[in-house]
Design a protein around this motif. Structure first.
Motif, PDB file in Angstrom:
ATOM      1  N   GLY A 137       0.789  -1.226   0.000  1.00  0.00           N
ATOM      2  CA  GLY A 137       0.000   0.000   0.000  1.00  0.00           C
ATOM      3  C   GLY A 137       0.816   1.268   0.000  1.00  0.00           C
ATOM      4  O   GLY A 137       0.266   2.359   0.169  1.00  0.00           O
ATOM      5  N   ARG A 138       2.145   1.131  -0.188  1.00  0.00           N
ATOM      6  CA  ARG A 138       3.031   2.297  -0.217  1.00  0.00           C
ATOM      7  C   ARG A 138       3.654   2.400  -1.600  1.00  0.00           C
ATOM      8  O   ARG A 138       4.289   1.468  -2.064  1.00  0.00           O
ATOM      9  CB  ARG A 138       4.130   2.163   0.839  1.00  0.00           C
ATOM     10  CG  ARG A 138       3.615   2.062   2.272  1.00  0.00           C
ATOM     11  CD  ARG A 138       4.758   1.877   3.264  1.00  0.00           C
ATOM     12  NE  ARG A 138       5.358   0.560   3.147  1.00  0.00           N
ATOM     13  CZ  ARG A 138       6.555   0.301   2.634  1.00  0.00           C
ATOM     14  NH1 ARG A 138       7.301   1.286   2.147  1.00  0.00           N
ATOM     15  NH2 ARG A 138       7.027  -0.933   2.591  1.00  0.00           N
ATOM     16  N   ALA A 139       3.494   3.523  -2.259  1.00  0.00           N
ATOM     17  CA  ALA A 139       4.096   3.722  -3.572  1.00  0.00           C
ATOM     18  C   ALA A 139       4.492   5.182  -3.728  1.00  0.00           C
ATOM     19  O   ALA A 139       3.702   6.076  -3.443  1.00  0.00           O
ATOM     20  CB  ALA A 139       3.128   3.325  -4.680  1.00  0.00           C
ATOM     21  N   ALA A 140       5.731   5.412  -4.158  1.00  0.00           N
ATOM     22  CA  ALA A 140       6.205   6.778  -4.389  1.00  0.00           C
ATOM     23  C   ALA A 140       6.701   6.958  -5.818  1.00  0.00           C
ATOM     24  O   ALA A 140       6.512   8.014  -6.421  1.00  0.00           O
ATOM     25  CB  ALA A 140       7.326   7.119  -3.397  1.00  0.00           C
ATOM     26  N   HIS A 141       7.330   5.925  -6.360  1.00  0.00           N
ATOM     27  CA  HIS A 141       7.818   5.996  -7.737  1.00  0.00           C
ATOM     28  C   HIS A 141       6.628   6.132  -8.686  1.00  0.00           C
ATOM     29  O   HIS A 141       5.582   5.507  -8.481  1.00  0.00           O
ATOM     30  CB  HIS A 141       8.609   4.718  -8.048  1.00  0.00           C
ATOM     31  CG  HIS A 141       9.338   4.772  -9.345  1.00  0.00           C
ATOM     32  ND1 HIS A 141       8.708   4.610 -10.563  1.00  0.00           N
ATOM     33  CD2 HIS A 141      10.653   4.959  -9.622  1.00  0.00           C
ATOM     34  CE1 HIS A 141       9.599   4.697 -11.532  1.00  0.00           C
ATOM     35  NE2 HIS A 141      10.783   4.916 -10.992  1.00  0.00           N
ATOM     36  N   PRO A 142       6.750   6.960  -9.737  1.00  0.00           N
ATOM     37  CA  PRO A 142       5.598   7.203 -10.616  1.00  0.00           C
ATOM     38  C   PRO A 142       5.027   5.942 -11.247  1.00  0.00           C
ATOM     39  O   PRO A 142       3.801   5.832 -11.417  1.00  0.00           O
ATOM     40  CB  PRO A 142       6.151   8.167 -11.680  1.00  0.00           C
ATOM     41  CG  PRO A 142       7.640   8.044 -11.588  1.00  0.00           C
ATOM     42  CD  PRO A 142       7.923   7.747 -10.160  1.00  0.00           C
ATOM     43  N   VAL A 143       5.895   4.985 -11.597  1.00  0.00           N
ATOM     44  CA  VAL A 143       5.380   3.758 -12.205  1.00  0.00           C
ATOM     45  C   VAL A 143       4.473   3.025 -11.224  1.00  0.00           C
ATOM     46  O   VAL A 143       3.377   2.561 -11.582  1.00  0.00           O
ATOM     47  CB  VAL A 143       6.533   2.847 -12.667  1.00  0.00           C
ATOM     48  CG1 VAL A 143       6.009   1.455 -13.041  1.00  0.00           C
ATOM     49  CG2 VAL A 143       7.252   3.472 -13.857  1.00  0.00           C
ATOM     50  N   PHE A 144       4.879   2.942  -9.973  1.00  0.00           N
ATOM     51  CA  PHE A 144       4.082   2.214  -8.998  1.00  0.00           C
ATOM     52  C   PHE A 144       2.856   3.005  -8.547  1.00  0.00           C
ATOM     53  O   PHE A 144       1.812   2.414  -8.237  1.00  0.00           O
ATOM     54  CB  PHE A 144       4.955   1.810  -7.809  1.00  0.00           C
ATOM     55  CG  PHE A 144       5.965   0.755  -8.171  1.00  0.00           C
ATOM     56  CD1 PHE A 144       5.581  -0.565  -8.355  1.00  0.00           C
ATOM     57  CD2 PHE A 144       7.295   1.082  -8.373  1.00  0.00           C
ATOM     58  CE1 PHE A 144       6.495  -1.537  -8.715  1.00  0.00           C
ATOM     59  CE2 PHE A 144       8.223   0.120  -8.733  1.00  0.00           C
ATOM     60  CZ  PHE A 144       7.816  -1.197  -8.901  1.00  0.00           C
ATOM     61  N   LEU A 145       2.960   4.329  -8.530  1.00  0.00           N
ATOM     62  CA  LEU A 145       1.781   5.137  -8.260  1.00  0.00           C
ATOM     63  C   LEU A 145       0.698   4.898  -9.311  1.00  0.00           C
ATOM     64  O   LEU A 145      -0.484   4.809  -9.000  1.00  0.00           O
ATOM     65  CB  LEU A 145       2.160   6.618  -8.240  1.00  0.00           C
ATOM     66  CG  LEU A 145       2.730   7.187  -6.942  1.00  0.00           C
ATOM     67  CD1 LEU A 145       3.202   8.620  -7.176  1.00  0.00           C
ATOM     68  CD2 LEU A 145       1.674   7.153  -5.836  1.00  0.00           C
ATOM     69  N   ALA A 146       1.129   4.811 -10.569  1.00  0.00           N
ATOM     70  CA  ALA A 146       0.176   4.570 -11.654  1.00  0.00           C
ATOM     71  C   ALA A 146      -0.315   3.126 -11.646  1.00  0.00           C
ATOM     72  O   ALA A 146      -1.486   2.851 -11.931  1.00  0.00           O
ATOM     73  CB  ALA A 146       0.833   4.904 -12.999  1.00  0.00           C
ATOM     74  N   LEU A 147       0.589   2.206 -11.318  1.00  0.00           N
ATOM     75  CA  LEU A 147       0.263   0.789 -11.403  1.00  0.00           C
ATOM     76  C   LEU A 147      -0.662   0.323 -10.276  1.00  0.00           C
ATOM     77  O   LEU A 147      -1.463  -0.601 -10.460  1.00  0.00           O
ATOM     78  CB  LEU A 147       1.566  -0.023 -11.382  1.00  0.00           C
ATOM     79  CG  LEU A 147       1.471  -1.534 -11.566  1.00  0.00           C
ATOM     80  CD1 LEU A 147       0.847  -1.875 -12.916  1.00  0.00           C
ATOM     81  CD2 LEU A 147       2.863  -2.154 -11.455  1.00  0.00           C
ATOM     82  N   MET A 148      -0.576   0.941  -9.115  1.00  0.00           N
ATOM     83  CA  MET A 148      -1.309   0.455  -7.947  1.00  0.00           C
ATOM     84  C   MET A 148      -2.818   0.348  -8.181  1.00  0.00           C
ATOM     85  O   MET A 148      -3.415  -0.692  -7.877  1.00  0.00           O
ATOM     86  CB  MET A 148      -0.996   1.331  -6.727  1.00  0.00           C
ATOM     87  CG  MET A 148      -1.552   0.770  -5.424  1.00  0.00           C
ATOM     88  SD  MET A 148      -0.664   1.360  -3.948  1.00  0.00           S
ATOM     89  CE  MET A 148      -0.826   3.135  -4.133  1.00  0.00           C
ATOM     90  N   PRO A 149      -3.484   1.363  -8.730  1.00  0.00           N
ATOM     91  CA  PRO A 149      -4.931   1.192  -8.967  1.00  0.00           C
ATOM     92  C   PRO A 149      -5.240   0.121 -10.015  1.00  0.00           C
ATOM     93  O   PRO A 149      -6.278  -0.543  -9.938  1.00  0.00           O
ATOM     94  CB  PRO A 149      -5.380   2.582  -9.433  1.00  0.00           C
ATOM     95  CG  PRO A 149      -4.150   3.303  -9.834  1.00  0.00           C
ATOM     96  CD  PRO A 149      -3.040   2.750  -9.009  1.00  0.00           C
ATOM     97  N   THR A 150      -4.352  -0.062 -10.984  1.00  0.00           N
ATOM     98  CA  THR A 150      -4.537  -1.133 -11.968  1.00  0.00           C
ATOM     99  C   THR A 150      -4.497  -2.492 -11.287  1.00  0.00           C
ATOM    100  O   THR A 150      -5.339  -3.358 -11.541  1.00  0.00           O
ATOM    101  CB  THR A 150      -3.441  -1.057 -13.053  1.00  0.00           C
ATOM    102  OG1 THR A 150      -3.588   0.147 -13.804  1.00  0.00           O
ATOM    103  CG2 THR A 150      -3.510  -2.248 -13.996  1.00  0.00           C
TER     104      THR A 150
END
Length: 308
Positions: free
Chosen positions: A98-111
């Protein structure tokens, strides 16, 4: 701080400013969309064929794969690649916590949440890129196919998850197709891989035909090498044929993508055969005209199969 700069992975990790900058969810999604549409020439075609509602999800997954690939192959230093891949795996773990800071993971998390994608296929890809840093020879097809299980098959499974398919039979057929595509790429790029000191032709196949790695690095095209390539090409073709039924088990536009990729891979194998299996002299490639005919053929097969 202004809007963050969009950089490809190798430049991004070398930029202290990029690493420090923060992204909003909207900026993160824009970054993965930019990355997906400014590098891989076929990605626009793929996203055009898929439903528009899935475009951003595909951009997000593609960005993850692109980053992992570049951290493994574009850093120019094996130790640095291993360090960065370990960092990337840590970022993946953080996202699933539930922790994301990198842009790829920020975008990927809801997917990931929306599609219910497990961690395994993402982690498997990192494992494959780590393996690329440490393993450069494969004794037999069993070991090579085992590598493809991590380097290629997760991509197909991720596509299935994005499109709502989770069953074991579709995954099995997808695995066959993705392994076949990976093998076709290996046979197409034998000389490219030699420059990286990588040999993906199974050593026991070369031994059986009386061909050595010394011959391979010397680019000696002999009847023995022709026999080697004939055998490995046939192995890839069998896997393509095994996976072909998948296109009849998914929705129409995804079916078109699967059929197009499979037929394109099989066309690469045909090109290898047409040049007498001499991939040491010239890299077999599919022309733009041939790509158009492949697309038309896939469209016709989809139309006739749906009508039937």
């Amino acid at each position: 701080m202004g809007a963050p700069a969009f950089l490809p992975p190798a430049e991004f990790v070398r930029s202290p400013e990029a690493l420090r900058q923060s992204y909003s969810p909207e900026q993160a999604a824009a970054y993965t969309r930019w990355l997906a549409t400014h590098h891989y020439e076929n990605f626009n075609v793929v996203s055009f064929l898929l439903p528009k509602r899935l475009h951003q999800d595909f951009f997000n997954v593609y960005a993850y794969c692109r980053w992992a690939d570049d951290l493994g192959d574009e850093m120019g230093d094996r130790a640095e690649s291993l360090r960065l891949l370990a960092w990337w795996r840590g970022e993946l773990d953080a996202m699933y916590e539930g922790r994301a800071a990198h842009p790829v993971f920020l975008a990927l998390m809801p997917t990931v949440r929306r599609c219910g994608i497990p961690r395994e296929p993402f982690a498997d890809l990192v494992r494959a890129f780590v393996q690329d840093q440490t393993v450069t020879r494969y004794p037999n097809f069993e070991k090579l196919v085992g590598y493809c299980r991590y380097s290629a098959n997760p991509v197909g499974r991720l596509v299935l998850y994005l499109c709502g398919y989770r069953d074991a039979e579709r995954q099995r057929l997808s695995d066959a197709t993705c392994t076949a595509l990976q093998l076709a790429n290996f046979w197409q790029d034998v000389t490219v891989d030699l420059l990286k000191d990588r040999v993906y032709i199974p050593l026991d196949v070369m031994e059986r035909h009386g061909y050595t790695t010394a011959d391979l690095f010397a680019r000696r095209f002999t009847p023995a090498f022709r026999g080697v390539m004939r055998e490995v090409v046939e192995k890839a073709r069998q896997l393509f044929c095994e996976g072909l039924p998948l296109s009849g088990m998914v929705e129409r536009r995804l079916a078109l993508d699967i059929d197009l990729f499979s037929r394109g891979g099989m066309r690469v194998l045909e090109k290898i055969e047409q040049q007498g299996y001499d991939v040491l002299r010239a890299r077999p490639a599919i022309s733009k005209t041939e790509r158009v005919w492949l697309l038309l053929g896939s469209l016709a097969r989809m139309a006739f199969s749906r009508a039937a």
